[in-house]
Design a protein around this motif. Structure first.
Motif, PDB file in Angstrom:
ATOM      1  N   GLU A 196      47.294  28.213 106.363  1.00 13.06           N
ATOM      2  CA  GLU A 196      47.273  26.994 107.078  1.00 13.06           C
ATOM      3  C   GLU A 196      48.532  26.451 107.496  1.00 13.06           C
ATOM      4  O   GLU A 196      49.502  26.429 106.561  1.00 13.06           O
ATOM      5  N   LYS A 251      43.945  34.290 106.062  1.00 14.03           N
ATOM      6  CA  LYS A 251      43.944  32.879 105.774  1.00 14.03           C
ATOM      7  C   LYS A 251      45.703  32.111 105.452  1.00 14.03           C
ATOM      8  O   LYS A 251      46.390  33.118 104.900  1.00 14.03           O
ATOM      9  N   THR A 288      46.064  23.268 115.865  1.00 13.15           N
ATOM     10  CA  THR A 288      46.017  24.009 115.040  1.00 13.15           C
ATOM     11  C   THR A 288      46.596  25.300 115.107  1.00 13.15           C
ATOM     12  O   THR A 288      46.883  25.792 116.364  1.00 13.15           O
ATOM     13  N   CYS A 335      46.387  29.653 114.304  1.00 16.42           N
ATOM     14  CA  CYS A 335      45.339  30.764 113.615  1.00 16.42           C
ATOM     15  C   CYS A 335      46.355  32.117 113.574  1.00 16.42           C
ATOM     16  O   CYS A 335      47.260  32.565 114.417  1.00 16.42           O
ATOM     17  N   ILE A 346      50.376  23.157 108.482  1.00 13.86           N
ATOM     18  CA  ILE A 346      50.136  21.642 108.802  1.00 13.86           C
ATOM     19  C   ILE A 346      51.387  20.859 108.962  1.00 13.86           C
ATOM     20  O   ILE A 346      52.420  21.193 108.373  1.00 13.86           O
TER      21      ILE A 346
END
Length: 232
Positions: A96, A94, A81, A83, A98
């Motif tokens: 993401e 916010k 992950t 951040c 992936i």
């Protein structure tokens, strides 16, 4: 965490108490240390006040790497992950990212183009849009786990793996140079200075890498024995 203050001729120690330290990044503009720990925390240490001025729980597992650019902190964790934190408030922004299927090893913010580059044990280099998390490109030219990544001022992405190979990628043209073995052991870290890149290796050498893939050894800190690590 220990900081040696040369002018005061003293060492200042900090008990962060969130597990072993895994990553330390010094940001020259604000003269602060940003520290990632196994507990998933990011700590901020002020060299002016010689104290911890903030912390944030970014991940539920170890922070493997972090970088600071402008008003942003970006962190990469062992479970894959990423951040994005606001540097002033340490609040989570916010986005993401992936794609990585194994442990992340390094991350770099390309603020000129609003992109981030990541590398992981899955042997892929990935490029994301900083704000949306959309993947912009990737390559898998490396044959071994990739340890470090950086981006030159002109946008070339240089990555180094645990067996001493580097790949220079021009994402605009999707052209790769490499893999090229520049060291006799793994690449431990990569840093850019303008359009030049400097790679340190576990073999004791520091190597200057250019955007065309040519390279020279510029410093030797120690001699490795045996001289070469043989890959199979």
């Amino acid at each position: 965490m220990h900081i040696v203050h040369e002018s005061l001729q003293q060492m200042v120690s900090f008990d962060l108490n969130t597990g072993p330290v895994n990553s330390v990044y010094f940001h020259e503009e604000d003269r602060q240390f940003y520290i990632g720990t196994y507990g998933g925390y990011v700590h901020v240490i002020s060299t002016e006040h010689l104290k911890e001025i903030g912390r944030s729980k970014a991940h539920d597992c170890a922070v493997k790497a972090l970088k600071v650019e402008g008003d942003l902190i970006i962190t990469a964790a062992v479970e894959g992950t990423i951040c994005l934190l606001d540097k002033k408030s340490l609040s989570l922004k916010k986005a993401e990212y992936i794609g990585a299927t194994e442990l992340l090893n390094d991350v770099f913010i390309d603020s000129k183009r609003d992109r981030i580059a990541i590398v992981s044990r899955d042997k892929n280099v990935r490029l994301f849009d900083l704000h949306t998390g959309r993947i912009l490109g990737q390559h898998n030219e490396h044959q071994y786990s990739i340890k470090s990544v950086t981006v030159t001022d002109s946008g070339y992405i240089v990555s180094g793996d645990y067996w001493g190979y580097i790949v220079v990628w021009n994402p605009e043209l999707d052209v790769n140079t490499g893999p090229i073995r520049i060291a006799q052991n793994g690449i431990s870290a990569i840093r850019q200075l303008g359009n030049d890149v400097y790679a340190s290796s576990y073999d004791g050498g520091i190597y200057h890498v250019r955007e065309d893939g040519t390279h020279t050894e510029v410093l030797r800190l120690f001699e490795q024995f045996p001289k070469e690590v043989i890959s199979h």
